[in-house]
Design an enzyme around this catalytic site. Structure first.
Site, PDB file in Angstrom:
ATOM      1  CG  HIS A 164      22.170 -16.157 -23.424  1.00 30.21           C
ATOM      2  ND1 HIS A 164      23.035 -16.331 -24.478  1.00 30.21           N
ATOM      3  CD2 HIS A 164      21.024 -16.801 -23.765  1.00 30.21           C
ATOM      4  CE1 HIS A 164      22.435 -17.041 -25.417  1.00 30.21           C
ATOM      5  NE2 HIS A 164      21.218 -17.347 -25.013  1.00 30.21           N
ATOM      6  CE1 TYR A 165      20.823 -21.323 -24.861  1.00 27.63           C
ATOM      7  CE2 TYR A 165      20.635 -23.397 -23.695  1.00 27.63           C
ATOM      8  CZ  TYR A 165      20.307 -22.597 -24.767  1.00 27.63           C
ATOM      9  OH  TYR A 165      19.462 -23.067 -25.726  1.00 27.63           O
ATOM     10  CD1 TRP A 192      54.976   0.017 -43.378  1.00 20.87           C
ATOM     11  CD2 TRP A 192      55.035   2.078 -44.221  1.00 20.87           C
ATOM     12  NE1 TRP A 192      55.846   0.747 -42.597  1.00 20.87           N
ATOM     13  CE2 TRP A 192      55.909   2.027 -43.098  1.00 20.87           C
ATOM     14  CE3 TRP A 192      54.923   3.284 -44.914  1.00 20.87           C
ATOM     15  CZ2 TRP A 192      56.631   3.118 -42.660  1.00 20.87           C
ATOM     16  CZ3 TRP A 192      55.661   4.383 -44.485  1.00 20.87           C
ATOM     17  CH2 TRP A 192      56.498   4.303 -43.377  1.00 20.87           C
ATOM     18  CB  THR A 223      23.662   2.793 -29.358  1.00 23.87           C
ATOM     19  OG1 THR A 223      24.986   2.810 -29.899  1.00 23.87           O
ATOM     20  CG2 THR A 223      23.471   3.992 -28.429  1.00 23.87           C
ATOM     21  CG  HIS A 279      25.045 -21.585 -25.233  1.00 23.20           C
ATOM     22  ND1 HIS A 279      25.472 -20.527 -24.475  1.00 23.20           N
ATOM     23  CD2 HIS A 279      24.670 -21.051 -26.430  1.00 23.20           C
ATOM     24  CE1 HIS A 279      25.360 -19.408 -25.167  1.00 23.20           C
ATOM     25  NE2 HIS A 279      24.889 -19.710 -26.360  1.00 23.20           N
ATOM     26  CE  LYS A 324      27.683 -17.694 -27.029  1.00 25.67           C
ATOM     27  NZ  LYS A 324      28.028 -17.810 -28.452  1.00 25.67           N
ATOM     28  CB  ALA A 355      22.829  -2.384 -25.584  1.00 19.79           C
ATOM     29  CE  LYS A 356      16.151  -1.380 -31.597  1.00 20.84           C
ATOM     30  NZ  LYS A 356      16.225  -1.090 -33.055  1.00 20.84           N
TER      31      LYS A 356
END
Length: 810
Positions: free
Chosen positions: A209-210, A617, A39, A272, A179, A43-44
């Site tokens: 994605h490049y 702590w 979500t 890239h 990445k 992804a969207k």
């Protein structure tokens, strides 16, 4: 019962040398797709559309599918969010509305959300997948996990997948990683080692994605198709230079917490642009479909690059970046960041074919246009005395145009005075009618132009490759480490260099133009003089480090980034030493805004920190519920604990809320914390305590104004502080003085007088870390002329914190 739609068979090519994984030839069957972070923003925007495209292409082709969106949120909260995302997926133009509506309905019925937080959650997911296979008598083809989560979570999730979600009966497993793959060579190596403990190399798909962009994926096929033209000229005798450029007009608002840790080199150049450089200069494979050959040739090319140092780069930063950092990181106006938002790097290949050919890699934010391209510019030995418009006198170049810019669409352009490219295949077409536009000095009409026959989104393309088991378009471990081995020395050499400030957009003018001389690169224009206001009052070149001591120990005074880097390194050294000696490290952290930068540094950079053996702590805590923003534990959890792999039972918040009330002495919260400390910590001696100093001068909620005498030998107490909320729980001086090491971190405007007082003492403390950015116009420290209330509180600190056991402290 979970509904499954059965599809018809599609044959996947599996002939020898095609680069597909062995399991890809297994044939059709049921495929489970799990997007961890299902979500989230990525992804969207891209992933669900990409997997819907995959479903579209294979609907009616023999495979069946189940889709799961996973996340940390409970199902009842996240399920509506997921289905709002799924409703936005769309079909390509060649799919009829009726068929599209049917496939969308099927896709939604095949999808569901599952909470994936604990090992038990993953075990339940595996159980559901197995039950579905048995109930519907399906043969499993494979499981695809897409980790759309921060990199620090990879190792933990991979371990859960390995222990509970591996498919049986020979089905394949593929795990996709986004990445960044580390921050430098060391962190990438640590992350790779952690992943190898759970996953095989062939199961990991590191996505850039490049490599899914149509023009980028066309580079090798273009070189192969036009080999007879290119082979004679693809060398140092004919190539003038190679340029790989990605320009952006946007700023980085909203991404500062990530971007300020990474910068443009890590964000764009190391991945890239390096990938594009490899495709342009690597030895052309005999078989483009052979993943092994493609990856091996890439590796050989990377290993042949000459080392990169500060003389091979120039960096810049757009003017508004400083203010954005201060706002998003909640920093004072004195906060100065060295993070570059622009970089130009020149690389050279140590091979005869490319000797002397400069390769420029350039990227930046807030530039004049949004455009990306790779240009191979060839030498032109023709000189036209009169007719300068003669085609033979114009630039000879090949441009792999990624998109946007003046052209507006992806294309491969070859200047007409070079050669006419070979004919296109079904996926590409030649364009003969051009709009009125120019690309890198030539009208589009002066090029032979090829464009994709159909626009395809990069993530959708890569998802189809993952499904087919094609590895060429992904980053292997060897290439990842070789790339970081190239870039890490450069990043280290630039760490102390302040970037050139540029205004942004068209106002940049020629400020970012570069000049090449030999193997070095410099800005073409003279150095830009920045006013003291723009530099936070001074420049690094005039900044002088205070030579102070604090109780005979070294006082570290530096720019905030350098200071935090050193403090984090010291903390990790202490942790590793303690774990080596006793198997455990006890760390106490202060609250407030002071340590937030340290928390970010530890979470994003220190992947090898021994968190599994660390107990965390609290030094002090406000008397507020731990879920509220004012809670020190809330800040600690938000900025550090939820981003690292630490066992929950190693985290020790202070019990300020007992019996539905806050810091009531009769509830014995302080005594409970003291008993827990005595039970778990040898001799109650914490290994490392980090103290901060508030703007009101208080430290560890003890002073000024603290009632110190009645505390005696107790380790934890309720105290009063001069600001709301008035009551707090804190470690006492007795507990602090027992510690092996103590660091006092002082950061922010208004604390200079305190720093001065600290520097005048001569007693012993292990190490004090101080960042103070309030300076005079000439960049020197400003010294107070008289005592103030803050000075007196500093004196109280120096008198009361008697860190006298020098042997233990050292």
């Amino acid at each position: 019962m979970f509904v499954t739609v059965f599809l018809l068979l599609v044959a996947l090519c599996a002939h020898k040398g095609n680069g597909l994984e062995k399991e890809a030839g297994r044939g059709p069957g049921h495929v489970s797709v799990i997007i961890v972070g299902g979500t989230g923003d990525l992804a969207k925007k891209y992933l669900w559309q990409g997997f819907f495209q995959l479903y579209l292409h294979h609907a009616g082709a023999g495979n069946t599918f189940s889709f799961y969106g996973g996340g940390l949120s409970p199902a009842e909260k996240a399920t509506p969010v997921l289905f709002e995302i799924l409703k936005t997926v769309s079909c390509s133009k060649d799919v009829s509305q009726e068929r599209c509506a049917l496939l969308k309905e099927q896709f939604l019925r095949l999808s569901q959300y599952r909470q994936l937080k604990t090992l038990e959650d993953y075990q339940e997911l595996a159980k559901q997948m197995e039950e579905q296979l048995q109930q519907e008598e399906m043969v499993e083809a494979g499981r695809l996990f897409y980790l759309s989560v921060p990199a620090f979570a990879y190792a933990d999730i991979a371990e859960k997948i390995n222990s509970s979600c591996r498919p049986t009966s020979g089905a394949w497993l593929r795990v996709v990683l986004e990445k960044p793959f580390g921050h430098d060579y060391r962190s990438a190596q640590v992350l790779s080692t952690q992943l190898r403990n759970s996953l095989k190399e062939e199961e990991m798909y590191r996505i850039d994605h490049y490599l899914g962009k149509q023009v980028v994926s066309k580079i090798l096929p273009f070189r192969k198709e036009n080999q007879r033209f290119l082979e004679p000229i693809w060398n140092r005798h004919h190539i003038e230079r190679i340029e790989i450029v990605l320009k952006e007009t946007l700023d980085v608002k909203g991404r500062i917490p990530f971007y300020d840790q990474y910068g443009v080199i890590r964000d764009v150049l190391q991945n890239h642009l390096t990938e594009v450089m490899m495709l342009l200069t690597m030895k052309l494979p005999q078989n483009l479909s052979s993943s092994d050959e493609v990856l091996q040739n890439k590796l050989e090319m990377l290993n042949s690059l000459l080392p990169l140092g500060k003389n091979q780069a120039v960096v810049g930063q757009y003017q508004a970046y400083k203010e954005e950092v201060q706002k998003e990181l909640n920093q004072t106006k004195d906060r100065v960041s060295h993070t570059p938002t622009f970089a130009a790097v020149v690389a050279h290949i140590h091979e005869a074919q490319y000797e002397g050919v400069p390769i420029l890699l350039i990227s930046g934010k807030m530039l004049d246009e949004r455009v990306g391209y790779a240009r191979v510019l060839f030498k032109n030995d023709v000189f036209c005395l009169q007719n300068h418009n003669n085609v033979h006198c114009k630039p000879k170049q090949i441009v792999f145009y990624f998109g946007h810019g003046s052209l507006g669409y992806p294309a491969v352009l070859v200047s007409k005075n070079l050669f006419r490219p070979a004919g296109t295949d079904a996926h590409w077409k030649e364009v003969t009618e051009h709009k009125d536009a120019a690309v890198l000095g030539l009208p589009v009409s002066e090029y032979n132009v090829q464009v994709p026959a159909e626009d395809k989104e990069a993530y959708a393309e890569l998802i189809s490759h993952i499904f087919a088991g094609q590895k060429n378009s992904f980053v292997s471990t060897e290439i990842l480490l070789a790339s970081w081995a190239l870039w890490t020395p450069l990043l280290n050499s630039l760490s102390g260099i302040f970037p050139r400030i540029y205004p942004g957009g068209s106002d940049n003018g020629d400020m970012l133009d570069v000049h090449l001389k030999g193997k070095e690169i410099k800005y073409n224009s003279e150095v830009v003089i920045i006013s003291p206001d723009e530099m936070g009052g001074t420049s690094p070149s005039s900044y002088q480090v205070m030579k102070g001591k604090f109780r005979s120990a070294e006082m570290v005074s530096a720019w905030t980034e350098d200071l935090i880097e050193r403090l984090a390194a010291d903390m990790q050294d202490a942790a590793e030493a303690a774990v080596h000696q006793g198997g455990v490290f006890h760390l106490a952290l202060s609250g407030g805004a002071t340590p937030l930068a340290l928390f970010h540094r530890l979470a994003l950079y220190h992947f090898s920190f021994p968190w599994r053996e660390t107990h965390v702590w609290m030094v002090d805590e406000r008397c507020v519920p731990p879920t509220e923003q004012d809670s020190n534990f809330h800040n600690l959890h938000e900025h550090l604990l939820q981003h690292i792999k630490i066992p929950y039972h190693n985290i020790h918040p202070m019990p300020v809320q007992l019996n539905q009330r806050l810091c009531v002495e009769e509830d014995g919260g302080a005594l409970l914390y003291e008993e827990e400390l005595k039970k778990l910590v040898n001799d109650s001696s914490l290994h490392f305590i980090l103290l901060g100093v508030g703007y009101d001068g208080h430290t560890a909620s003890l002073f000024p104004g603290g009632k110190l005498d009645p505390l005696g030998k107790s380790l934890v107490a309720l105290t009063e502080s001069p600001t709301k909320p008035h009551q707090r729980m804190t470690l006492t001086l007795s507990a602090i003085n027992r510690a092996h090491r103590v660091a006092v971190l002082v950061m922010g405007k208004g604390k200079h007088e305190l720093v001065t007082q600290l520097s005048r003492t001569t007693e012993n403390l292990n190490r004090v870390h101080v960042a103070e950015l309030e300076r005079t116009q000439n960049g020197l420290w400003s010294h107070p002329s008289k005592k103030t209330a803050l000075d007196l509180s500093a004196d109280a600190l120096l008198m009361d914190l008697e860190f006298c056991n020098t042997k233990r402290l050292q």
